[in-house]
Design an enzyme around this catalytic site. Structure first.
Site, PDB file in Angstrom:
ATOM      1  N   HIS A 433       1.144  -1.196  -0.154  1.00 19.84           N
ATOM      2  CA  HIS A 433       0.164  -0.141  -0.041  1.00 19.84           C
ATOM      3  C   HIS A 433       0.877   1.164  -0.021  1.00 19.84           C
ATOM      4  O   HIS A 433       0.655   2.126  -0.839  1.00 19.84           O
ATOM      5  CB  HIS A 433      -0.967  -0.023   1.192  1.00 19.84           C
ATOM      6  CG  HIS A 433      -1.618   1.317   1.402  1.00 19.84           C
ATOM      7  ND1 HIS A 433      -3.055   1.371   1.314  1.00 19.84           N
ATOM      8  CD2 HIS A 433      -1.265   2.412   1.714  1.00 19.84           C
ATOM      9  CE1 HIS A 433      -3.476   2.722   1.642  1.00 19.84           C
ATOM     10  NE2 HIS A 433      -2.513   3.351   1.749  1.00 19.84           N
ATOM     11  N   GLU A 434       1.838   1.198   0.860  1.00 21.14           N
ATOM     12  CA  GLU A 434       2.564   2.437   1.039  1.00 21.14           C
ATOM     13  C   GLU A 434       3.333   2.758  -0.123  1.00 21.14           C
ATOM     14  O   GLU A 434       3.392   3.882  -0.926  1.00 21.14           O
ATOM     15  CB  GLU A 434       3.645   2.120   2.075  1.00 21.14           C
ATOM     16  CG  GLU A 434       3.971   3.289   3.113  1.00 21.14           C
ATOM     17  CD  GLU A 434       2.777   4.245   3.322  1.00 21.14           C
ATOM     18  OE1 GLU A 434       2.870   5.378   3.058  1.00 21.14           O
ATOM     19  OE2 GLU A 434       1.823   3.642   3.877  1.00 21.14           O
ATOM     20  N   HIS A 437       1.835   4.414  -3.183  1.00 24.83           N
ATOM     21  CA  HIS A 437       1.539   5.982  -3.142  1.00 24.83           C
ATOM     22  C   HIS A 437       2.618   6.277  -3.964  1.00 24.83           C
ATOM     23  O   HIS A 437       2.539   7.242  -4.660  1.00 24.83           O
ATOM     24  CB  HIS A 437       1.931   6.436  -1.981  1.00 24.83           C
ATOM     25  CG  HIS A 437       0.437   6.415  -0.848  1.00 24.83           C
ATOM     26  ND1 HIS A 437      -0.568   7.002  -1.191  1.00 24.83           N
ATOM     27  CD2 HIS A 437       0.487   5.792   0.298  1.00 24.83           C
ATOM     28  CE1 HIS A 437      -1.568   7.001  -0.392  1.00 24.83           C
ATOM     29  NE2 HIS A 437      -1.090   6.006   0.459  1.00 24.83           N
TER      30      HIS A 437
END
Length: 639
Positions: A433-434, A437
């Site tokens: 998820h990180e 970004h």
């Protein structure tokens, strides 16, 4: 060469423990929030349009436009569509692995950038215009150059204005401005509280009401936030908008690729896990030095108990044999006792994801994270700095994404929702998820522009893409469209995870549609609807093309993934590069549809439209910032 797992964390800052169980946090800049300022109020306005490939086909003057190079074709289009505008070519154009050329332009007035005046043109394999996004200011430009009268505030005053409005931990009483190369660009010396000297650049800014304001763009890296603050150059105190390069996440733990967290499998020792086509220098070299620690071309992983920004001299495990084999069990109560395993896991997961994204199109020229770009385009010198057990917070993780050429930075925290505490480097979904970004920020609007996912709906999609990629990657061989997934369940110590919904194709389990986000101010809640929509797309394409459960995609002779899972990831990734700066759901939908037209000739438009329509993003959906209207129609003749 041997090495064990390495992983990164994901998710947005969640806020106080008393609130975490009810809802995830609502914003990115939570350290600013702790000082009493809601940075959400300063998000950039959502403006602009996207003209998709179908619309281009019905506009002959544009459809037939072609010049000697794809950059010249793009430039000619902007001249035709904005004949009265000044603009410059941004030097980050490239041709993606799908054959689409991406060219970005910045609008200017009197030699100063309109910093949120962007125009992106996508050129097809035939050299003609494929689609474009237009965020140019359309009003009357000021007649006189502000540089003649110079009746505006100085850059130090602008920094002080940003400090006061946002309550930044910066001391600037003795600050002075030193000119840098470029028009009205200054380095501000004599400050404290920042990682590096703040920078101020005189620009124009299109405000939410559509008017143009001369502004100082003040850049400050204050560790937990890297901010671009647009301060009115006339008053020196009014803030028109704020961009934060840091994206917040949650903490997760990682085992071998595809094992999301310790509840799904055991730790194993893997050998040479890199994809040599994506990491030709392996994970242990940058082409200059062969490393015997958790450092290589794509990233550098270390502990960070102080929570600072320094990393070169921080502790990281070393093995002359490159055998990063360290003990870890979930029952260990002292995090420092398993820091080697945490760092190795974080490093493994981040590198594995780098390689997967590379095969899907996030390459050097597209702005990926590497020190050495091997002469393949892009800027380079920007591997990801990976902090394990970061001491600057708990119950979260975050990722900082400056433009191409500056390091990404990921912080993974300890989570206190269980006894013993849990280290989010061991949950792969958090790491993925990180890192996503970084992917979405670099692709949207071009690698040189990190400002394009700051508007509320755009920022929500940023969170949704992170959840979606993490969920798609963790699919199991036995999963079907009836399989539901939560996010962050392990670190959060709750099967429901950190989101308010499960990712599901069931309208009973998760009834979200486009209109669900009306009145919602949390990017994470908005992201839930976007990720749910993409989960529908995923299963429609898996049902049509099957599912490859291996760690890497297989491609046909035209570069199309042969299964539905990796095809979906490819289309979503390609769509990021096609969509305009500050996209809304409908524009991002159109970009994914266009990505399929570019990659497959539109072979999957029926499945795509059916998925979007199910979640209210059919052809009759309508965007409005306050009253989005669902549309459930599939265009005639598509299916």
């Amino acid at each position: 060469m041997y090495r064990s797992m390495k992983s990164l964390a994901l998710l947005g800052l969640l806020g106080p423990t008393s609130q975490v169980f009810a809802h995830p946090a609502t914003g990115h800049a939570h350290n600013i929030g702790r000082r009493g300022v809601d940075i959400e109020a300063f998000r950039l306005p959502q403006v602009g349009s996207y003209t998709n490939a179908t619309e281009i086909e019905t506009t002959p003057p544009i459809a037939l436009l072609k010049r000697e190079s794809y950059v010249e074709t793009a430039t000619e289009l902007v001249k035709k569509l904005a004949p009265n505008s000044e603009f410059r070519l941004v030097g980050d154009h490239y041709v993606g692995t799908n054959g689409i050329g991406h060219v970005n332009f910045k609008q200017t007035v009197h030699g100063l950038d309109i910093d949120n005046g962007d125009f992106n043109v996508n050129i097809g394999k035939d050299g003609k215009v494929f689609s474009y996004g237009n965020n140019f200011f359309k009003g009357e430009a000021p007649e006189a150059s502000p540089l003649k009268k110079r009746d505006f505030k100085d850059p130090v005053s602008a920094l002080k204005g940003a400090k006061d409005v946002l309550q930044l931990p910066v001391e600037a009483a003795s600050a002075s401005a030193e000119p840098k190369e470029g028009t009205e660009v200054y380095s501000i010396k004599g400050t404290s509280g920042t990682v590096s000297d703040p920078e101020a650049r005189l620009v124009y800014f299109v405000k939410a009401d559509g008017s143009l304001a001369l502004s100082w763009r003040v850049e400050t890296d204050i560790t937990e936030n890297w901010l671009l603050t647009y301060v009115d150059a006339e008053t020196g105190t009014d803030v028109h908008g704020v961009v934060d390069y840091v994206s917040d996440l949650a903490n997760y733990r990682v085992y071998p690729w595809g094992v999301n967290d310790p509840t799904e499998g055991d730790r194993v020792l893997v050998t040479d896990p890199w994809d040599i086509s994506a990491s030709p220098l392996t994970w242990q070299s940058d082409g200059t030095t062969n490393y015997t620690t958790t450092r290589g071309n794509n990233g550098i992983a270390q502990s960070n108990p102080s929570g600072g920004t320094a990393y070169l001299n921080n502790y990281r495990p070393t093995s002359a044999a490159r055998n990063f084999d360290y003990q870890y069990t979930t029952s260990l109560t002292t995090p420092s006792s398993y820091i080697d395993a945490s760092i190795a896991q974080l490093y493994y997961t981040a590198n594995h994801y780098h390689d997967l994204l590379y095969t899907l199109g996030f390459t050097e020229s597209a702005g990926n994270f590497q020190i050495n770009n091997n002469g393949k385009g892009g800027v380079g010198n920007d591997f990801v700095v990976l902090f394990a057990q970061d001491g600057s917070g708990t119950n979260n993780a975050n990722f900082l994404t400056p433009p191409d050429g500056s390091n990404g930075r990921m912080r993974m925290y300890l989570w206190t929702m269980s006894t013993p505490r849990r280290d989010c480097s061991f949950e792969a979904g958090v790491v993925i998820h990180e890192y996503t970004h970084g992917l979405s920020t670099r692709l949207t609007g071009g690698p040189a522009n990190s400002n394009c996912l700051n508007a509320l709906e755009s920022g929500g999609m940023g969170e949704g893409w992170g959840d979606f990629f993490a969920t798609a990657i963790r699919l199991k061989p036995t999963d079907t469209r009836a399989t539901d997934y939560s996010m962050g369940a392990w670190v959060y110590n709750n099967p429901a995870g950190i989101r308010s919904v499960l990712y599901s194709t069931s309208m009973t389990t998760t009834p979200n549609t486009y209109s669900t986000i009306n009145g919602v101010s949390s990017v994470h809640r908005i992201g839930e609807t976007w990720a749910t929509t993409l989960y529908e797309v995923l299963w429609n394409l898996i049902d049509k093309h099957g599912k490859n459960d291996g760690p890497r995609p297989e491609f046909d002779s035209n570069g199309v993934p042969t299964d539905g899972k990796y095809l979906t990831l490819k289309l979503v990734l390609d769509g990021m590069a096609l969509q305009p700066c500050s996209p809304n759901f409908i524009q991002a939908r159109d970009a994914i549809l266009d990505a399929d037209k570019a990659l497959t000739g539109g072979d999957n438009l029926c499945e795509l439209w059916t998925a979007f329509a199910k979640r209210g993003l059919g052809s009759n959906a309508v965007y409005s910032s306050s009253n989005r209207r669902d549309g459930f129609n599939v265009p005639a003749g598509v299916c």
